[in-house]
Scaffold this motif. Structure first.
Motif, PDB file in Angstrom:
ATOM      1  N   ALA A   1       1.058  -0.921   0.134  1.00 49.49           N
ATOM      2  CA  ALA A   1      -0.145   0.061  -0.202  1.00 49.49           C
ATOM      3  C   ALA A   1       1.179   1.174  -0.104  1.00 49.49           C
ATOM      4  CB  ALA A   1      -0.836  -0.168   1.119  1.00 49.49           C
ATOM      5  N   ASP A   2       1.989   1.283   0.733  1.00 48.20           N
ATOM      6  CA  ASP A   2       3.093   2.380   0.428  1.00 48.20           C
ATOM      7  C   ASP A   2       3.224   3.001  -0.740  1.00 48.20           C
ATOM      8  OD1 ASP A   2       2.392   2.596   3.472  1.00 48.20           O
ATOM      9  OD2 ASP A   2       4.236   1.594   4.407  1.00 48.20           O
ATOM     10  N   ILE A   3       4.258   1.648  -0.812  1.00 42.64           N
ATOM     11  CA  ILE A   3       4.459   1.525  -2.218  1.00 42.64           C
ATOM     12  C   ILE A   3       3.235   2.247  -3.119  1.00 42.64           C
ATOM     13  CG2 ILE A   3       4.972  -0.128  -4.302  1.00 42.64           C
ATOM     14  CD1 ILE A   3       6.475  -1.713  -1.843  1.00 42.64           C
ATOM     15  N   GLN A   4       1.837   1.921  -3.325  1.00 47.01           N
ATOM     16  CA  GLN A   4       1.500   2.114  -4.566  1.00 47.01           C
ATOM     17  C   GLN A   4       1.315   3.836  -4.097  1.00 47.01           C
ATOM     18  OE1 GLN A   4      -0.233   0.196  -6.933  1.00 47.01           O
ATOM     19  NE2 GLN A   4      -0.721   2.176  -7.596  1.00 47.01           N
ATOM     20  N   VAL A   5       0.375   4.164  -2.850  1.00 48.70           N
ATOM     21  CA  VAL A   5       1.035   6.041  -2.776  1.00 48.70           C
ATOM     22  C   VAL A   5       1.764   6.163  -3.680  1.00 48.70           C
ATOM     23  CG1 VAL A   5       1.138   7.444  -1.197  1.00 48.70           C
ATOM     24  CG2 VAL A   5      -0.425   5.121  -0.520  1.00 48.70           C
ATOM     25  N   ASN A   6       2.890   5.831  -3.468  1.00 50.66           N
ATOM     26  CA  ASN A   6       4.366   6.478  -3.867  1.00 50.66           C
ATOM     27  C   ASN A   6       4.183   6.733  -5.480  1.00 50.66           C
ATOM     28  OD1 ASN A   6       4.868   7.043  -1.287  1.00 50.66           O
ATOM     29  ND2 ASN A   6       6.870   5.810  -1.290  1.00 50.66           N
ATOM     30  N   LEU A   7       3.397   5.031  -6.019  1.00 54.02           N
ATOM     31  CA  LEU A   7       3.687   5.144  -7.474  1.00 54.02           C
ATOM     32  C   LEU A   7       2.257   6.215  -7.828  1.00 54.02           C
ATOM     33  CD1 LEU A   7       3.709   1.449  -7.756  1.00 54.02           C
ATOM     34  CD2 LEU A   7       5.114   3.080  -8.519  1.00 54.02           C
ATOM     35  N   ASP A   8       1.529   6.383  -7.161  1.00 61.03           N
ATOM     36  CA  ASP A   8       0.331   7.619  -7.584  1.00 61.03           C
ATOM     37  C   ASP A   8       1.525   8.442  -8.237  1.00 61.03           C
ATOM     38  OD1 ASP A   8      -1.263   4.767  -7.726  1.00 61.03           O
ATOM     39  OD2 ASP A   8      -2.345   5.579  -6.232  1.00 61.03           O
ATOM     40  N   GLU A   9       1.539   9.277  -6.706  1.00 60.81           N
ATOM     41  CA  GLU A   9       1.698  10.347  -6.800  1.00 60.81           C
ATOM     42  C   GLU A   9       3.024  10.667  -8.010  1.00 60.81           C
ATOM     43  OE1 GLU A   9       4.615  13.398  -3.684  1.00 60.81           O
ATOM     44  OE2 GLU A   9       3.455  11.402  -2.449  1.00 60.81           O
ATOM     45  N   MET A  10       3.721   9.554  -8.429  1.00 63.53           N
ATOM     46  CA  MET A  10       5.225   9.570  -8.856  1.00 63.53           C
ATOM     47  C   MET A  10       4.498   9.827 -10.773  1.00 63.53           C
ATOM     48  SD  MET A  10       7.515  10.298  -7.617  1.00 63.53           S
ATOM     49  CE  MET A  10       9.259  10.179  -8.254  1.00 63.53           C
ATOM     50  N   CYS A  11       3.390   8.939 -10.860  1.00 64.66           N
ATOM     51  CA  CYS A  11       2.488   8.916 -11.943  1.00 64.66           C
ATOM     52  C   CYS A  11       2.111  10.001 -12.204  1.00 64.66           C
ATOM     53  CB  CYS A  11       1.759   7.847 -11.733  1.00 64.66           C
ATOM     54  SG  CYS A  11       0.910   7.310 -13.235  1.00 64.66           S
ATOM     55  N   ARG A  12       1.357  10.348 -10.816  1.00 63.65           N
ATOM     56  CA  ARG A  12       0.062  12.273 -11.174  1.00 63.65           C
ATOM     57  C   ARG A  12       1.809  13.470 -11.882  1.00 63.65           C
ATOM     58  NH1 ARG A  12      -1.960  10.228  -7.389  1.00 63.65           N
ATOM     59  NH2 ARG A  12      -0.361  11.924  -5.629  1.00 63.65           N
ATOM     60  N   GLY A  13       2.727  12.832 -11.454  1.00 66.58           N
ATOM     61  CA  GLY A  13       4.464  13.685 -11.287  1.00 66.58           C
ATOM     62  C   GLY A  13       4.552  14.088 -12.927  1.00 66.58           C
ATOM     63  N   GLY A  14       3.897  12.773 -13.438  1.00 73.00           N
ATOM     64  CA  GLY A  14       4.451  12.281 -15.130  1.00 73.00           C
ATOM     65  C   GLY A  14       6.223  11.199 -14.883  1.00 73.00           C
ATOM     66  N   MET A  15       5.698  10.681 -13.625  1.00 71.68           N
ATOM     67  CA  MET A  15       7.161  10.067 -13.883  1.00 71.68           C
ATOM     68  C   MET A  15       6.761   8.299 -13.726  1.00 71.68           C
ATOM     69  SD  MET A  15       9.946  12.322 -11.936  1.00 71.68           S
ATOM     70  CE  MET A  15       8.496  12.929 -10.883  1.00 71.68           C
ATOM     71  N   PRO A  16       5.563   7.583 -14.744  1.00 72.84           N
ATOM     72  CA  PRO A  16       5.342   6.038 -13.837  1.00 72.84           C
ATOM     73  C   PRO A  16       6.770   5.333 -14.103  1.00 72.84           C
ATOM     74  CG  PRO A  16       5.223   7.074 -16.537  1.00 72.84           C
ATOM     75  CD  PRO A  16       5.668   7.833 -15.714  1.00 72.84           C
ATOM     76  N   GLY A  17       5.933   4.504 -13.185  1.00 70.35           N
ATOM     77  CA  GLY A  17       7.016   3.748 -12.347  1.00 70.35           C
ATOM     78  C   GLY A  17       7.733   3.583 -11.302  1.00 70.35           C
ATOM     79  N   CYS A  18       7.938   5.369 -11.477  1.00 72.96           N
ATOM     80  CA  CYS A  18       9.060   5.518  -9.885  1.00 72.96           C
ATOM     81  C   CYS A  18       7.986   5.599  -8.678  1.00 72.96           C
ATOM     82  CB  CYS A  18       9.283   7.210 -10.279  1.00 72.96           C
ATOM     83  SG  CYS A  18      10.329   6.950 -11.438  1.00 72.96           S
ATOM     84  N   VAL A  19       9.226   5.024  -7.869  1.00 75.64           N
ATOM     85  CA  VAL A  19       8.629   4.918  -6.232  1.00 75.64           C
ATOM     86  C   VAL A  19       9.067   6.401  -4.986  1.00 75.64           C
ATOM     87  CG1 VAL A  19       7.947   1.904  -6.492  1.00 75.64           C
ATOM     88  CG2 VAL A  19       9.430   2.893  -5.455  1.00 75.64           C
ATOM     89  N   GLY A  20       9.516   6.635  -6.185  1.00 74.62           N
ATOM     90  CA  GLY A  20      10.912   7.453  -5.057  1.00 74.62           C
ATOM     91  C   GLY A  20      12.078   7.821  -5.658  1.00 74.62           C
ATOM     92  N   SER A  21      11.981   9.408  -4.781  1.00 71.40           N
ATOM     93  CA  SER A  21      13.150  10.658  -5.468  1.00 71.40           C
ATOM     94  C   SER A  21      14.104  10.886  -4.764  1.00 71.40           C
ATOM     95  CB  SER A  21      12.482  11.622  -5.943  1.00 71.40           C
ATOM     96  OG  SER A  21      12.339  12.502  -4.803  1.00 71.40           O
ATOM     97  N   THR A  22      15.504  10.913  -4.549  1.00 68.31           N
ATOM     98  CA  THR A  22      16.428  11.352  -4.051  1.00 68.31           C
ATOM     99  C   THR A  22      17.370  12.943  -4.654  1.00 68.31           C
ATOM    100  OG1 THR A  22      18.661  10.032  -4.946  1.00 68.31           O
ATOM    101  CG2 THR A  22      16.440   9.212  -3.416  1.00 68.31           C
ATOM    102  N   ASP A  23      17.623  13.360  -3.358  1.00 64.98           N
ATOM    103  CA  ASP A  23      18.772  14.539  -4.256  1.00 64.98           C
ATOM    104  C   ASP A  23      20.490  13.672  -4.528  1.00 64.98           C
ATOM    105  OD1 ASP A  23      19.627  14.396  -2.364  1.00 64.98           O
ATOM    106  OD2 ASP A  23      19.656  16.289  -1.739  1.00 64.98           O
TER     107      ASP A  23
END
Length: 129
Positions: free
Chosen positions: A81-103
């Motif tokens: 469920a945590d992974i899906q929340v991240n996937l959905d958020e990244m998909c809305r940002g135009g980055m399908p398939g990503c689960v997170g980002s770092t600097d």
């Protein structure tokens, strides 16, 4: 995480109101330094709080954030469920398939198509696909 008492207390260092230093201005000063690489003396010009007070508060705040806040808010997704929340958020940002980002750019991008890896790898931000 509760805000440490020392960050809530006001210290007598403001130029025009010697007994009050608004905590909000100190926190905004920290964000200005982090976000815009402002120097402490420039904060003094806009807040009337000494650059040295801003410097001390910045160091204390960063120590608190990198120990207490980091442990509470920075973590890998633990459940599907945590992974899906991240996937959905990244998909809305135009980055399908990503689960997170770092600097950082040294994170390996495993199981990511060449097309996605190419599109999401930059000098400042890496994406975890």
């Amino acid at each position: 995480a509760s805000f440490p008492k020392r960050f809530r207390e006001r210290t007598p260092t403001a130029k025009f109101h010697p007994n009050k230093v608004p905590i909000e201005l100190l926190v905004l000063g920290v964000l200005r330094v982090l976000g815009r690489a402002a120097i402490f003396n420039s904060l003094e010009e806009t807040t009337y709080i000494s650059g040295e007070t801003h410097r001390k508060y910045f160091l204390a705040f960063i120590t608190w954030g990198s120990t207490i806040l980091y442990k509470e808010f920075v973590f890998y997704p633990k459940t599907q469920a945590d992974i899906q929340v991240n996937l959905d958020e990244m998909c809305r940002g135009g980055m399908p398939g990503c689960v997170g980002s770092t600097d950082a750019t040294h994170i390996a991008m495993e199981q990511c198509s060449a097309r996605l890896a190419n599109a999401h790898t930059g000098k400042l931000v890496s994406f975890i696909c």
